[in-house]
Design an enzyme around this catalytic site. Structure first.
Site, short mmCIF file in Angstrom:
data_model
loop_
_atom_site.label_atom_id
_atom_site.label_comp_id
_atom_site.label_asym_id
_atom_site.label_seq_id
_atom_site.Cartn_x
_atom_site.Cartn_y
_atom_site.Cartn_z
N GLN A 60 -5.69 -2.00 2.10
CA GLN A 60 -5.24 -1.84 3.48
C GLN A 60 -6.25 -0.95 4.21
O GLN A 60 -6.42 0.22 3.84
CB GLN A 60 -3.86 -1.19 3.51
CG GLN A 60 -3.30 -1.11 4.93
CD GLN A 60 -1.97 -0.38 4.99
OE1 GLN A 60 -1.87 0.76 4.54
NE2 GLN A 60 -0.97 -1.02 5.56
N TYR B 158 0.39 4.12 13.49
CA TYR B 158 -1.03 4.48 13.42
C TYR B 158 -1.80 3.74 14.53
O TYR B 158 -1.21 3.04 15.33
CB TYR B 158 -1.56 4.22 12.00
CG TYR B 158 -0.83 5.08 10.99
CD1 TYR B 158 -0.86 6.47 11.08
CD2 TYR B 158 -0.06 4.51 9.98
CE1 TYR B 158 -0.17 7.27 10.19
CE2 TYR B 158 0.64 5.32 9.07
CZ TYR B 158 0.58 6.70 9.18
OH TYR B 158 1.28 7.49 8.31
N PRO C 4 0.83 -1.21 0.00
CA PRO C 4 0.00 0.00 0.00
C PRO C 4 0.87 1.26 0.00
O PRO C 4 1.86 1.34 0.73
CB PRO C 4 -0.79 -0.11 1.31
CG PRO C 4 -0.02 -1.06 2.16
CD PRO C 4 0.69 -2.00 1.23
N CYS D 12 0.09 5.47 -0.04
CA CYS D 12 -0.85 6.59 -0.08
C CYS D 12 -0.53 7.51 -1.25
O CYS D 12 0.64 7.86 -1.47
CB CYS D 12 -0.73 7.42 1.19
SG CYS D 12 -1.52 6.67 2.59
N GLY E 78 7.80 -1.59 -3.46
CA GLY E 78 7.02 -0.35 -3.48
C GLY E 78 7.61 0.70 -4.40
O GLY E 78 7.22 0.84 -5.57
N ARG E 79 8.60 1.44 -3.88
CA ARG E 79 9.11 2.59 -4.64
C ARG E 79 9.72 2.19 -5.98
O ARG E 79 9.63 2.94 -6.95
CB ARG E 79 10.11 3.37 -3.78
CG ARG E 79 9.42 4.17 -2.68
CD ARG E 79 10.38 4.62 -1.61
NE ARG E 79 10.90 3.50 -0.85
CZ ARG E 79 11.78 3.59 0.13
NH1 ARG E 79 12.27 4.78 0.45
NH2 ARG E 79 12.19 2.52 0.79
N ARG F 52 -0.48 -5.94 8.63
CA ARG F 52 0.86 -5.35 8.52
C ARG F 52 1.29 -4.88 9.90
O ARG F 52 0.54 -4.18 10.58
CB ARG F 52 0.85 -4.18 7.53
CG ARG F 52 2.20 -3.53 7.41
CD ARG F 52 2.29 -2.50 6.29
NE ARG F 52 3.22 -2.97 5.26
CZ ARG F 52 3.76 -2.18 4.34
NH1 ARG F 52 3.47 -0.91 4.28
NH2 ARG F 52 4.60 -2.66 3.45
N ALA G 238 -3.46 2.84 2.28
CA ALA G 238 -4.15 2.98 3.56
C ALA G 238 -5.47 3.70 3.33
O ALA G 238 -5.49 4.85 2.89
CB ALA G 238 -3.28 3.76 4.53
C1 FMN Z 1 4.48 7.22 -1.46
C2 FMN Z 1 4.42 6.18 -0.35
C3 FMN Z 1 3.23 5.98 0.33
C4 FMN Z 1 3.13 5.00 1.32
N1 FMN Z 1 1.92 4.75 1.92
C5 FMN Z 1 1.78 3.67 2.72
C6 FMN Z 1 0.51 3.24 3.15
O1 FMN Z 1 -0.54 3.74 2.72
N2 FMN Z 1 0.44 2.21 4.03
C7 FMN Z 1 1.56 1.57 4.47
O2 FMN Z 1 1.46 0.65 5.28
N3 FMN Z 1 2.79 1.93 4.03
C8 FMN Z 1 2.91 2.93 3.14
N4 FMN Z 1 4.14 3.22 2.61
C9 FMN Z 1 5.29 2.31 2.88
C10 FMN Z 1 5.38 1.26 1.75
O3 FMN Z 1 4.25 0.41 1.74
C11 FMN Z 1 6.64 0.39 1.89
O4 FMN Z 1 6.55 -0.35 3.08
C12 FMN Z 1 7.92 1.23 1.91
O5 FMN Z 1 7.93 2.16 0.83
C13 FMN Z 1 9.16 0.33 1.83
O6 FMN Z 1 9.16 -0.45 0.66
P1 FMN Z 1 10.02 -0.02 -0.66
O7 FMN Z 1 11.44 0.20 -0.20
O8 FMN Z 1 9.87 -1.19 -1.59
O9 FMN Z 1 9.41 1.22 -1.19
C14 FMN Z 1 4.26 4.22 1.65
C15 FMN Z 1 5.47 4.46 0.98
C16 FMN Z 1 5.56 5.40 -0.03
C17 FMN Z 1 6.86 5.57 -0.78
#
Ligand code: FMN
Length: 366
Positions: free
Chosen positions: A102, A186, A24, A26, A327-328, A234, A60
């Site tokens: 989520q 949260y 997830p 945001c 994610g990123r 999570r 989220a």
């Molecule tokens: C733009 C953005 C928004 C995110 N929003 C959420 C979210 O809504 N819920 C959540 O649990 N984590 C959120 N995260 C964390 C990501 O789900 C993920 O755990 C984190 O980016 C690490 O993974 P990565 O290194 O592959 O990006 C967000 C991360 C980014 C970059």
């Protein structure tokens, strides 16, 4: 050689085409503060499904207005919000992926300015500017944010009911799996942590008390959704500070979650303690996932700077996790999954037929 990343996974009655999922994230892209998904969300989530992800977990999504991180968050407390998710789940399904969501309550970290498009990203949003009074386990504030009101028992019951109602709407919208957000400081994480939960009633104190809200939500949501639908949680498995919710406590909580019918835990960390020394780097949370998987037998997903196909494959091949979330790297390259599939075994099956002409050279070379 078997390519674990590209193998299907079955949880309850859901089979997901591979083990490369999008976590997830945001988008802070809701107009009119109404929690309703927009064309951006349709394009955004569809692009990951087109780009080879097995499951795409929607960001989220707040179960009540008060539980939004910012006014620009998605919500699922009314039917208009549910109806706006249907085109997204239909698109994701048409591209061969599963759609998760989520469900979240931001607790004392709610009512903040969104990450982009405002002058003070992440700062508390005053009521006069469209913000609202936040709630938490106790009246203790997260660093720099406004102090919340401690939830009373009726308030806790209402939170549980809101998660159930949102889960019901998610099912109606065509969602395939539900994730409860118990991480990143949260509301649910705030209850789990001795740093933010200072209560002396049955929702505080020892770990069993601090985990009570999470387990109540899990039980109630499990009862609401179809028995064949997976339920995920999570967690932040470490707060990276002394005296916080740590891997030992997380191990106990994951064992309880298993007994309560949770099908997989996504293992993240941090978010509840200012100044935590988080060892950020490639795969920095994977050892937490591996620990929980080995100690509890709970299926887990690993996440956090798993940016390269062979790195992702290694996490699975060495038994550290059952699923990898990227994610990123998927934001940077929404075709990350196609490129991973080609890198790992030169398999073009996952490339949509509309795009295959673009991949002919790679497929011939493999
Ligand atoms: C733009 C953005 C928004 C995110 N929003 C959420 C979210 O809504 N819920 C959540 O649990 N984590 C959120 N995260 C964390 C990501 O789900 C993920 O755990 C984190 O980016 C690490 O993974 P990565 O290194 O592959 O990006 C967000 C991360 C980014 C970059």
């Amino acid at each position: 050689m078997t390519q674990h990343l590209l193998e299907p996974l079955t949880l309850r009655e859901l089979t997901v085409r591979n083990r490369l999922w999008v976590p997830p994230m945001c988008q802070y892209s809701v107009a009119a503060q109404d929690g309703v998904a927009t064309p951006w969300h349709l394009m955004h989530y569809g692009s990951f499904a087109r780009g080879g992800a097995g499951a795409v977990i929607l960001e989220a999504t707040a179960v009540v207005p008060q539980g939004r991180i910012s006014p620009q968050d998605l919500g699922l407390w009314d039917d208009a919000q549910r109806d706006a998710l249907r085109p997204i789940t239909e698109l994701v399904h048409s591209l061969g992926a599963a759609a998760g969501i989520q469900l979240a309550h931001a607790g004392r970290k709610a009512s903040t300015e969104p990450e982009w498009g405002t002058a003070r990203p992440g700062a508390s949003l005053a009521e006069a500017d469209g913000g609202w009074r936040t709630v938490g386990p106790s009246a203790s504030a997260y660093a720099g944010l406004a102090a919340p009101e401690a939830l009373d028992e009726a308030g806790i019951d209402a939170v549980v009911d809101a998660f159930v109602a949102a889960a019901g709407r998610a099912v109606e919208a065509g969602i395939d799996l539900i994730e409860i957000h118990g991480a990143h400081g949260y509301l649910i994480h705030e209850f789990l942590s001795p740093l933010s939960n200072l209560r002396s009633d049955s929702y505080g104190g020892e770990l069993a008390g601090r985990a009570r809200l999470l387990l109540r939500i899990v039980d109630a949501v499990r009862d609401e959704i179809p028995s064949g639908m997976p339920l995920l949680v999570r967690l932040s498995a470490s707060e990276w500070v002394d005296g916080g919710f740590d891997l030992g406590e997380a191990t106990q909580v994951v064992s309880w979650l298993r007994e309560h019918g949770v099908d997989m835990v996504d293992v993240s960390s941090g978010g509840n303690a200012e100044g935590a020394a988080i060892p950020v780097g490639p795969g920095y949370q994977t050892s937490l996932a591996a620990h929980l998987r080995h100690r509890t037998d709970m299926p887990v997903s690993a996440v956090g700077m798993i940016d390269e196909p062979f790195q992702a494959e290694h996490v699975l091949a060495t038994g550290q996790a059952d699923v990898v979330r990227v994610g990123r790297a998927f934001l940077r390259d929404p075709s990350w999954g196609l490129h991973a599939a080609l890198a790992l075994r030169g398999d073009g099956d996952i490339v949509p037929p509309q795009y295959r002409r673009a991949y002919r050279q790679q497929l011939r070379r493999s």
